[in-house]
Scaffold this motif. Structure first.
Motif, short mmCIF file in Angstrom:
data_model
loop_
_atom_site.label_atom_id
_atom_site.label_comp_id
_atom_site.label_asym_id
_atom_site.label_seq_id
_atom_site.Cartn_x
_atom_site.Cartn_y
_atom_site.Cartn_z
N LYS A 190 0.82 -1.21 0.00
CA LYS A 190 0.00 0.00 0.00
C LYS A 190 0.85 1.26 0.00
O LYS A 190 0.39 2.32 -0.44
N CYS A 191 2.08 1.16 0.51
CA CYS A 191 2.99 2.30 0.52
C CYS A 191 4.39 1.76 0.27
O CYS A 191 5.22 1.68 1.18
N VAL A 192 4.64 1.39 -0.97
CA VAL A 192 5.89 0.70 -1.29
C VAL A 192 7.09 1.62 -1.16
O VAL A 192 8.20 1.16 -0.89
N GLU A 193 6.90 2.93 -1.31
CA GLU A 193 8.04 3.84 -1.21
C GLU A 193 8.55 3.98 0.21
O GLU A 193 9.64 4.52 0.44
N ILE A 194 7.79 3.49 1.19
CA ILE A 194 8.25 3.48 2.58
C ILE A 194 8.53 2.05 3.05
O ILE A 194 9.52 1.80 3.75
N GLY A 195 7.70 1.12 2.67
CA GLY A 195 7.89 -0.26 3.10
C GLY A 195 9.13 -0.91 2.50
O GLY A 195 9.87 -1.62 3.20
N LEU A 196 9.38 -0.67 1.22
CA LEU A 196 10.54 -1.28 0.58
C LEU A 196 11.86 -0.75 1.13
O LEU A 196 12.78 -1.55 1.41
N PRO A 197 12.04 0.57 1.33
CA PRO A 197 13.28 1.03 1.98
C PRO A 197 13.49 0.45 3.37
O PRO A 197 14.63 0.19 3.78
N GLN A 198 12.40 0.24 4.11
CA GLN A 198 12.54 -0.35 5.44
C GLN A 198 13.11 -1.76 5.35
O GLN A 198 14.03 -2.12 6.10
N LEU A 199 12.60 -2.56 4.42
CA LEU A 199 13.12 -3.92 4.26
C LEU A 199 14.58 -3.91 3.80
O LEU A 199 15.40 -4.69 4.30
N ILE A 200 14.90 -3.03 2.87
CA ILE A 200 16.27 -2.97 2.35
C ILE A 200 17.24 -2.53 3.44
O ILE A 200 18.32 -3.13 3.63
N LEU A 201 16.88 -1.49 4.19
CA LEU A 201 17.77 -1.02 5.25
C LEU A 201 17.95 -2.07 6.34
O LEU A 201 19.05 -2.22 6.89
N LEU A 202 16.89 -2.79 6.65
CA LEU A 202 17.00 -3.83 7.68
C LEU A 202 17.98 -4.92 7.25
O LEU A 202 18.81 -5.37 8.05
#
Length: 272
Positions: free
Chosen positions: A194-206
């Motif tokens: 629903k908000c890939v521009e925030i969810g995807l960076p979170q997964l990548i940074l983790l």
């Protein structure tokens, strides 16, 4: 033909009895064990990180169930508060009187499917008032949980489960854990989409903080040990900058509720 000396062959030497492996106070490649806890400042940070990890699963359950029960943001906030409070009590009881594992006892996804069946029961379909419907369904869920927990208490204290586990291989728990974990994808990843521009960076940074940076910086285990805290802080600041910068000013309402940092409605709806 001359015979040999009297007596049979000597008995084989007695085999030593098997002994369990000695208990090690400090396991290899493990920073902290039961007898070597971390210092208090680091323990507080690790505990807060554990809280952040279980906070997501705690919020997902009310977010998925409360709207189906007829509740709004106020009811959702109350359910989240109740889950957090009970999780704290269960965790304290587990660490003081239970197995003393470093784990937070949160909401279980094994009860989601039975809860949905209670929500969709026909006896609640005729209730028009959403608040009354929410209260009636919540009472039904509470009663079902009380009965289910009573059965578990009887099975546990009677020793029946201990006798059953003798005939069950530890591998039998793998399908159960796998199915419970796979069930999170249905609830979690659509929320990320629903908000890939925030969810995807979170997964990548983790992944970067926990898997790659420790191989580059080998001095202290800081980034891998506090990967969740670092990634959540960075992504939340990034999302807040997008919110105050007007990136979602003309976005659809669903996008705003998923991406903006001021549209959850939980803090405003909380009684306090």
């Amino acid at each position: 033909m001359a015979g040999g000396g009297g007596g049979g062959a000597a008995p084989p030497p007695k085999q030593d009895e098997l002994h369990p492996h000695p208990v090690k106070d400090q396991l290899p490649n493990i920073s902290y064990c039961i007898t070597s806890p971390p210092p208090w400042p680091e323990a507080i940070l690790l505990g807060f990180q554990h809280y952040l990890v279980m906070l997501g699963t705690t919020v997902i359950i009310p977010t998925a169930l409360v709207p189906q029960m007829g509740g709004g943001n106020e009811e959702k906030a109350k359910v989240i508060q109740t889950l957090l409070f009970v999780a704290g009590l269960n965790t304290l009881a587990q660490t003081l009187f239970g197995t003393r594992l470093p784990a937070v006892i949160g909401g279980s996804y094994t009860f989601v499917v039975p809860t949905i069946s209670i929500i969709l029961a026909g006896r609640y379909s005729g209730i028009v008032d959403p608040h009354e419907k929410f209260e009636r369904i919540m009472r039904g869920i509470q009663g079902a949980l009380i009965v289910a927990s009573t059965l578990q208490i009887v099975i546990g204290f009677s020793g029946l489960w201990r006798n059953i586990t003798r005939f069950i291989s530890p591998l039998s728990a793998v399908p159960l854990v796998a199915l419970a974990g796979f069930g999170l994808y249905e609830l979690g990843f659509p929320g990320v989409a629903k908000c890939v521009e925030i969810g995807l960076p979170q997964l990548i940074l983790l992944v970067v903080f926990s898997q790659y940076i420790p191989h580059v910086i080998r001095t202290r285990h800081v980034f891998d040990r506090f990967a969740v805290i670092f990634s959540v802080i960075i992504v939340w600041v990034y999302a807040h900058l997008l919110t105050v910068g007007g990136a979602y000013k003309n976005a659809p309402p669903k996008t705003q509720s998923s991406c903006r940092t001021d549209r959850s409605g939980l803090v405003e709806s909380a009684p306090w």
